[in-house]
Enzyme design. Structure first.
Site, PDB file in Angstrom:
ATOM      1  N   HIS A  41       0.854  -1.195   0.000  1.00  0.00           N
ATOM      2  CA  HIS A  41       0.000   0.000   0.000  1.00  0.00           C
ATOM      3  C   HIS A  41       0.887   1.241   0.000  1.00  0.00           C
ATOM      4  CE1 HIS A  41      -2.898   3.008   1.230  1.00  0.00           C
ATOM      5  NE2 HIS A  41      -3.834   2.182   0.812  1.00  0.00           N
TER       6      HIS A  41
ATOM      7  N   GLU B 100      -3.846   2.364  -7.269  1.00  0.00           N
ATOM      8  CA  GLU B 100      -4.233   3.433  -6.344  1.00  0.00           C
ATOM      9  C   GLU B 100      -3.310   4.629  -6.547  1.00  0.00           C
ATOM     10  OE1 GLU B 100      -6.579   1.989  -2.653  1.00  0.00           O
ATOM     11  OE2 GLU B 100      -4.460   2.010  -2.168  1.00  0.00           O
TER      12      GLU B 100
HETATM   13  P1  13P Z   1      -9.680   6.400   0.428  1.00  0.00           P
HETATM   14  O1  13P Z   1     -10.796   5.575  -0.183  1.00  0.00           O
HETATM   15  O2  13P Z   1      -9.984   6.852   1.809  1.00  0.00           O
HETATM   16  O3  13P Z   1      -9.229   7.486  -0.485  1.00  0.00           O
HETATM   17  O4  13P Z   1      -8.440   5.392   0.607  1.00  0.00           O
HETATM   18  C1  13P Z   1      -8.092   4.592  -0.450  1.00  0.00           C
HETATM   19  C2  13P Z   1      -7.108   3.585   0.005  1.00  0.00           C
HETATM   20  O5  13P Z   1      -5.993   3.910   0.352  1.00  0.00           O
HETATM   21  C3  13P Z   1      -7.556   2.183   0.057  1.00  0.00           C
HETATM   22  O6  13P Z   1      -6.480   1.326   0.247  1.00  0.00           O
END
Ligand code: 13P
Length: 248
Positions: free
Chosen positions: A94, A163
């Site tokens: 992550h 992400e």
């Molecule tokens: P948010 O949905 O709060 O932007 O976070 C995304 C995330 O990091 C999921 O792993």
């Protein structure tokens, strides 16, 4: 066709009582969902959530795993320990792990390998910062992917989460076109490294400011097979609306 996978990343939120409330409220709201549903909870909550979701359509996930079987590694948790709680998925790499804790792609790849070796599906995160977005986002994503997946032989045992760092925990998600462009690119990279069939089966999620108002738009895109949800998974009603996005 690829089955959608919707994952809630609880990050460092909820204590035992709050976790119990959230899960008990969520279960009936999502019982008819057709997607895979996963909650990635903090380690101390695994034992709370596991018995609550037993026999439901919600699956348990964790937020990291060690690259070693066992050892003198203070603060780490092994895949064998996760298996004790019937953990089926684990997030690795992550962007918060990279940014705050300095995790590097090679080490993240070793964590992913360890998960696969133990029958746990790693959710491998990749994403670019805003600075990279305006420079060399695609080549940066490709480098990340190839490093993390270096020792993964069977890509069907992995879920990939795109992400973009600039969209996480912010006010604005990526547009559905931006998300689709990168997820399609990731599929291309998978095709190059593995083969066309592998690229067809691998599930790729989008994550970053997803909520119940925008999720269906992301899911309508060809290359997006699910979501990795942060803030919006901490409320049962909101998360259930995301999971039931087809009802919209
Ligand atoms: P948010 O949905 O709060 O932007 O976070 C995304 C995330 O990091 C999921 O792993």
């Amino acid at each position: 066709m690829r089955k959608p996978i919707i994952v809630g990343n609880w990050k460092m939120y909820k204590n035992s009582e709050e976790a119990r409330k959230l899960v008990e409220e969520l279960i009936p709201l999502v019982k008819d969902a057709t997607s895979d549903i996963v909650v990635c909870v903090p380690f101390p909550l695994l034992h709370v959530v596991q018995p609550l979701i037993k026999g439901t359509n919600i699956t348990l996930g964790a937020q990291n795993v060690s690259w070693e079987d066992e050892g003198a590694l203070t603060g780490e948790v092994s895949a064998k320990m996760l298996k004790d709680f019937d953990v089926k998925y684990v997030i690795v790499g992550h962007s918060e792990r990279k940014r705050v804790f300095g995790e590097k792609c090679r080490e993240i790849g070793m964590r992913a390998v360890q998960a696969v070796k133990n029958g746990i599906t790693p959710i491998v995160c990749v994403g670019e910062t805003l600075e990279r977005r305006n420079r060399d986002a695609k080549s940066y994503i490709k480098i990340q992917l190839l490093e993390v997946l270096e020792d993964i032989e069977d890509i069907s045992k992995v879920v990939i989460a795109y992400e973009p760092v600039w969209a996480i925990n912010g006010i604005k998600p990526a547009t559905k076109e931006q998300a689709e462009e990168m997820c399609a690119f990731i599929r291309e990279v998978i095709k190059e490294k593995y083969c066309e069939e592998a690229a067809d089966v691998v599930r790729i999620q989008y994550g970053g400011s997803v909520n119940s108002s925008n999720f269906a738009d992301f899911m309508a895109m060809d290359s997006i097979d699910g979501g990795l949800i942060g803030r919006a998974c901490l409320d049962a009603k909101e998360f259930s609306k995301i999971i039931n996005y087809q009802d919209k």
